[in-house]
Design an enzyme around this catalytic site. Structure first.
Site, PDB file in Angstrom:
ATOM      1  N   VAL A   4      37.884  42.017  54.254  1.00 25.71           N
ATOM      2  CA  VAL A   4      38.075  40.599  53.934  1.00 25.71           C
ATOM      3  C   VAL A   4      38.701  40.354  52.562  1.00 25.71           C
ATOM      4  O   VAL A   4      39.192  39.262  52.295  1.00 25.71           O
ATOM      5  CB  VAL A   4      36.746  39.808  53.996  1.00 25.71           C
ATOM      6  CG1 VAL A   4      36.230  39.728  55.410  1.00 25.71           C
ATOM      7  CG2 VAL A   4      35.714  40.390  53.050  1.00 25.71           C
ATOM      8  N   TYR A   5      38.700  41.345  51.688  1.00 26.68           N
ATOM      9  CA  TYR A   5      39.264  41.141  50.354  1.00 26.68           C
ATOM     10  C   TYR A   5      40.749  40.817  50.460  1.00 26.68           C
ATOM     11  O   TYR A   5      41.549  41.622  50.946  1.00 26.68           O
ATOM     12  CB  TYR A   5      39.081  42.382  49.473  1.00 26.68           C
ATOM     13  CG  TYR A   5      37.656  42.729  49.105  1.00 26.68           C
ATOM     14  CD1 TYR A   5      36.603  41.839  49.333  1.00 26.68           C
ATOM     15  CD2 TYR A   5      37.360  43.957  48.526  1.00 26.68           C
ATOM     16  CE1 TYR A   5      35.299  42.172  49.003  1.00 26.68           C
ATOM     17  CE2 TYR A   5      36.055  44.291  48.180  1.00 26.68           C
ATOM     18  CZ  TYR A   5      35.024  43.398  48.423  1.00 26.68           C
ATOM     19  OH  TYR A   5      33.738  43.734  48.096  1.00 26.68           O
ATOM     20  N   SER A   6      41.091  39.626  50.014  1.00 24.62           N
ATOM     21  CA  SER A   6      42.470  39.127  50.100  1.00 24.62           C
ATOM     22  C   SER A   6      43.036  39.274  51.509  1.00 24.62           C
ATOM     23  O   SER A   6      44.213  39.579  51.707  1.00 24.62           O
ATOM     24  CB  SER A   6      43.376  39.827  49.082  1.00 24.62           C
ATOM     25  OG  SER A   6      43.075  39.390  47.784  1.00 24.62           O
ATOM     26  N   LYS A  20      34.434  47.846  54.330  1.00 26.50           N
ATOM     27  CA  LYS A  20      33.361  47.077  54.964  1.00 26.50           C
ATOM     28  C   LYS A  20      33.868  46.251  56.138  1.00 26.50           C
ATOM     29  O   LYS A  20      35.067  45.962  56.245  1.00 26.50           O
ATOM     30  CB  LYS A  20      32.716  46.127  53.935  1.00 26.50           C
ATOM     31  CG  LYS A  20      32.339  46.779  52.621  1.00 26.50           C
ATOM     32  CD  LYS A  20      31.725  45.763  51.667  1.00 26.50           C
ATOM     33  CE  LYS A  20      31.714  46.273  50.250  1.00 26.50           C
ATOM     34  NZ  LYS A  20      33.060  46.253  49.621  1.00 26.50           N
TER      35      LYS A  20
END
Length: 338
Positions: free
Chosen positions: A60-62, A89
């Protein structure tokens, strides 16, 4: 740089782990960082040169850009994949569809392939669930993760942001059904936020799970830039006041850390990180940076030694207030200590 065993495994990871939340900058993540690829390469290179072998990211990061840039940096620098421990993750929303979130077998099996594609890797060393999914039975989630370990796409599995009962229930299911077990927990822990010491730390110690600490500077609050009357205008907390912190208590802790930092001629941030590195339950502390200077300052924390008097002073100012059943367990257990 020291290397610690990750939980009850034989895998050694560096006591500092490079976090990648500042890589890219897309959607809500622009408040954290917007580093371009060239600067990402520099941070990764400096980290590896300092002895870091552990890199943590998330799908989900960026919106996937962080994973993509992490993989690109490793290739651009010509780093040997097998020398690194790569963690990512799954859990967060990765699209508008009703099944593009959560910890279902469908979502996990789809997202592991997407992560591998973005990272341009054949396997993930540590695949972590990013939180709890109240709609999906843990049996389904753990079965899906176990199949990834069996397939070779994932080496170990871990969890993040779970309550103590979530973790213990999951370990019990894995034990009963002969499935791969969580070997680590990634959790928020700082000298200004010691909540996990009530239930989670005793569980980790008892079950021999590793602890990966995220946001060790409390979203920059413990960086030394903040005080009761000072708050930098360009700081992350101006636009993203997270994680939640009792700021008045944090300022009291910062006052004591500043005294110790002046004596040792180091930064307040290094004292905050060093305190975590002195906690026996901590396996690795995740550090992130927007600039090489920040990274260099954080790396120096591995060389800071706190005396027993300094640790006691920091403990007194930051300790948790007594809470039931903790105070009763301590009282009743006084005559049964080993």
């Amino acid at each position: 740089m020291k290397y610690n065993l990750l939980g009850n495994t034989g895998l050694r990871v560096s006591e500092l782990c490079l976090g990648t939340m500042t890589f890219g900058g897309k959607g809500m993540w622009t408040a954290i960082g917007t580093l371009p690829q060239e600067e990402v390469n520099t941070l990764v290179e400096h980290s590896v040169e300092a002895g870091i072998n552990f890199i943590d990211t998330a799908n989900v990061y960026s919106e996937g850009l962080s994973e993509q840039m992490t993989g690109a940096a490793i290739r651009n620098l010509g780093l040997k994949r097998d020398d690194l421990v790569i963690a990512t993750k799954v859990r967060g929303k990765m699209g508008s569809g009703p099944n593009e979130t959560g910890l279902t077998r469908k979502h996990i099996l789809q997202q592991v392939d997407e992560s591998l594609k973005r990272l341009q890797m054949d396997y993930i060393d540590l695949y972590q669930i990013h939180g709890f999914d109240p709609l999906t039975p843990l049996e389904e989630t753990l079965s899906a993760l176990d199949s990834l370990v069996s397939s070779g796409k994932v080496r170990y599995i871990g969890c993040s942001n779970l309550a103590a009962w979530h973790i213990m229930k999951a370990l019990g299911i894995s034990e009963r059904n002969h499935l791969a077990k969580f070997v680590s927990l990634q959790a928020y822990y700082t000298i200004a936020g010691r909540d996990i010491e009530r239930e989670i730390v005793p569980l980790l110690t008892d079950q021999k799970l590793g602890l990966m600490v995220w946001s060790p500077l409390a979203g920059g609050l413990l960086s030394g830039k903040y005080g009761r009357h000072t708050s930098p205008e360009d700081s992350r907390r101006v636009n993203f006041d997270f994680p939640p912190v009792n700021k008045e208590k944090a300022y009291e802790v910062i006052d004591v850390m500043q005294e110790i930092a002046l004596t040792k001629e180091v930064s307040v941030a290094q004292i905050a990180l060093a305190w975590l590195l002195h906690q026996p339950v901590v396996t690795t502390v995740i550090i992130g940076a927007k600039r090489p200077e920040q990274l260099e300052d954080n790396l120096k924390a591995t060389g800071v030694t706190l005396t027993s008097d300094e640790l006691a002073k920091l403990d007194r100012i930051s300790k948790l207030s007594p809470e039931y059943p903790g105070w009763m367990l301590e009282r009743q257990g006084a005559d049964r200590k080993a």
